[in-house]
Design a protein around this motif. Structure first.
Motif, PDB file in Angstrom:
ATOM      1  N   SER A 228      -5.682   4.774  -6.310  1.00  0.00           N
ATOM      2  CA  SER A 228      -4.754   3.766  -6.810  1.00  0.00           C
ATOM      3  C   SER A 228      -4.555   3.841  -8.314  1.00  0.00           C
TER       4      SER A 228
ATOM      5  N   GLU B 261      -4.832   7.164   7.737  1.00  0.00           N
ATOM      6  CA  GLU B 261      -3.646   6.332   7.930  1.00  0.00           C
ATOM      7  C   GLU B 261      -3.900   4.863   7.634  1.00  0.00           C
ATOM      8  N   HIS B 262      -5.129   4.396   7.789  1.00  0.00           N
ATOM      9  CA  HIS B 262      -5.424   2.989   7.558  1.00  0.00           C
ATOM     10  C   HIS B 262      -5.542   2.731   6.056  1.00  0.00           C
ATOM     11  N   ASP B 263      -5.026   1.595   5.619  1.00  0.00           N
ATOM     12  CA  ASP B 263      -5.007   1.278   4.185  1.00  0.00           C
ATOM     13  C   ASP B 263      -6.366   0.860   3.640  1.00  0.00           C
TER      14      ASP B 263
ATOM     15  N   ARG C  50       0.236   4.610  -2.330  1.00  0.00           N
ATOM     16  CA  ARG C  50       0.146   5.977  -1.817  1.00  0.00           C
ATOM     17  C   ARG C  50       1.173   6.890  -2.487  1.00  0.00           C
TER      18      ARG C  50
ATOM     19  N   LEU D 212      -7.939   2.765   0.620  1.00  0.00           N
ATOM     20  CA  LEU D 212      -7.414   2.583  -0.730  1.00  0.00           C
ATOM     21  C   LEU D 212      -8.262   1.581  -1.512  1.00  0.00           C
TER      22      LEU D 212
ATOM     23  N   PRO E  96       0.799  -1.225   0.000  1.00  0.00           N
ATOM     24  CA  PRO E  96       0.000   0.000   0.000  1.00  0.00           C
ATOM     25  C   PRO E  96       0.832   1.276   0.000  1.00  0.00           C
TER      26      PRO E  96
END
Length: 327
Positions: free
Chosen positions: A163, A293-295, A30, A298, A26
């Motif tokens: 993405s 902050e948490h993936d 980013r 995405l 990830p």
């Protein structure tokens, strides 16, 4: 139809998953997004080395001579990793260009991954339009056609998807290809469903991992019956989307009369099912799932864009109704 993967197909899936797990975390997604890039050069090269771009190009043109099922296997893994880059579009355009009479040097560049391509249904929203050298432009209506065109600039669009880069482009010049544009459109529809399937698989894996360690009342929340039921429903959704997607891919490979019908079945199921699954994943993650902050976000964002592009659930439900034979 036999839905079991062959040994070669299993190997393609395993190798693709392994490469993406090691080279496309990830953090890379980013970084690529923050740079405003359509792809990561090192990741693109890795995909080219694995032969993704030439996977469906006929053997006589230097490709692997595989079909849409194999492209779906790669698309699924790309969705699972939320990988940036038009890998699947370039592979499809390479295959269509080779079969449609495009110049050999263009086919070779696409198959080797030295040229980037994308597919256009609506010029106002094209994946990697700022990087693509070639566009497969599909037109419907009274004079359906498939044309291999160039790009005369473009404007990057702001979408939910972090993405992938999405552009408004202006296709120019180009050559007509001797291929069925309806088949090409159905192929992209199924490949988008396969990408969504991979996203859903990653969301389920993240949810199971989180609920196994997040405790409440002194126990992991994954041990609660209500949470188990939610996870089971997510898995059932994935199994249904998988069956519909690969059924459609096999039909398109075989050029059956009902192939477009199955393509719409797959996309309708993927659009509705994966969107609902994404909402469940967010719910089970609780407050942490809403953080930057948490993936998780995405994959949530990619799922929402996959839901809309190449036709949403309502569009394809209507298509299914139109394509079903009268009884």
């Amino acid at each position: 139809m036999d839905f079991e993967l062959s040994e070669e197909q299993q190997m393609l899936r395993e190798v693709s998953r392994s490469m993406l797990a090691s080279t496309c975390p990830p953090a890379l997604v980013r970084t690529t997004s923050e740079a405003g890039a359509d792809l990561d050069e090192k990741l693109w090269q890795k995909g080219a080395e694995l032969g993704w771009a030439s996977l469906a190009v006929p053997e006589e043109e230097g490709g692997a001579g595989q079909g849409l099922v194999e492209l779906c296997l790669v698309a699924e893994e790309l969705g699972r990793a939320a990988a940036p880059g038009p890998f699947i579009e370039t592979a499809l355009v390479a295959a269509v260009a080779a079969r449609g009479g495009a110049p050999g040097e263009i086919v070779a560049a696409l198959a080797e991954g030295t040229a980037v391509a994308s597919v256009v249904d609506d010029p106002s929203i094209v994946h990697a339009g700022g990087t693509a050298a070639h566009l497969l432009v599909l037109t419907a209506g009274d004079a359906p056609a498939a044309r291999l065109a160039g790009v005369n600039g473009g404007r990057r669009r702001t979408t939910l998807d972090l993405s992938r880069g999405w552009w408004a482009v202006e296709p120019v010049d180009g050559i007509d290809l001797d291929v069925d544009p309806a088949w090409c459109r159905a192929a992209m529809t199924v490949l988008t469903a396969a990408d969504a399937l991979g996203v859903g698989e990653r969301l389920l894996a993240m949810t199971v991992a989180y609920t196994s360690v997040r405790e409440q009342f002194g126990r992991p929340i994954g041990s609660f019956q209500a949470v188990k039921h939610k996870a089971a429903e997510m898995l059932m959704t994935l199994k249904g989307v998988r069956a519909a997607t690969y059924r459609a891919a096999m039909s398109l490979d075989a050029h059956t009369a009902d192939a477009e019908l199955w393509a719409s079945v797959a996309k309708a199921h993927a659009s509705a099912g994966i969107a609902e699954l994404a909402g469940t994943a967010l719910q089970l993650h609780g407050g942490i799932g809403f953080t930057w902050e948490h993936d998780l976000h995405l994959f949530l964002r990619r799922a929402k864009v996959d839901e809309a592009i190449w036709g949403g659930a309502s569009h394809h439900h209507a298509r299914v109704a139109d394509l079903l034979p009268a009884t």
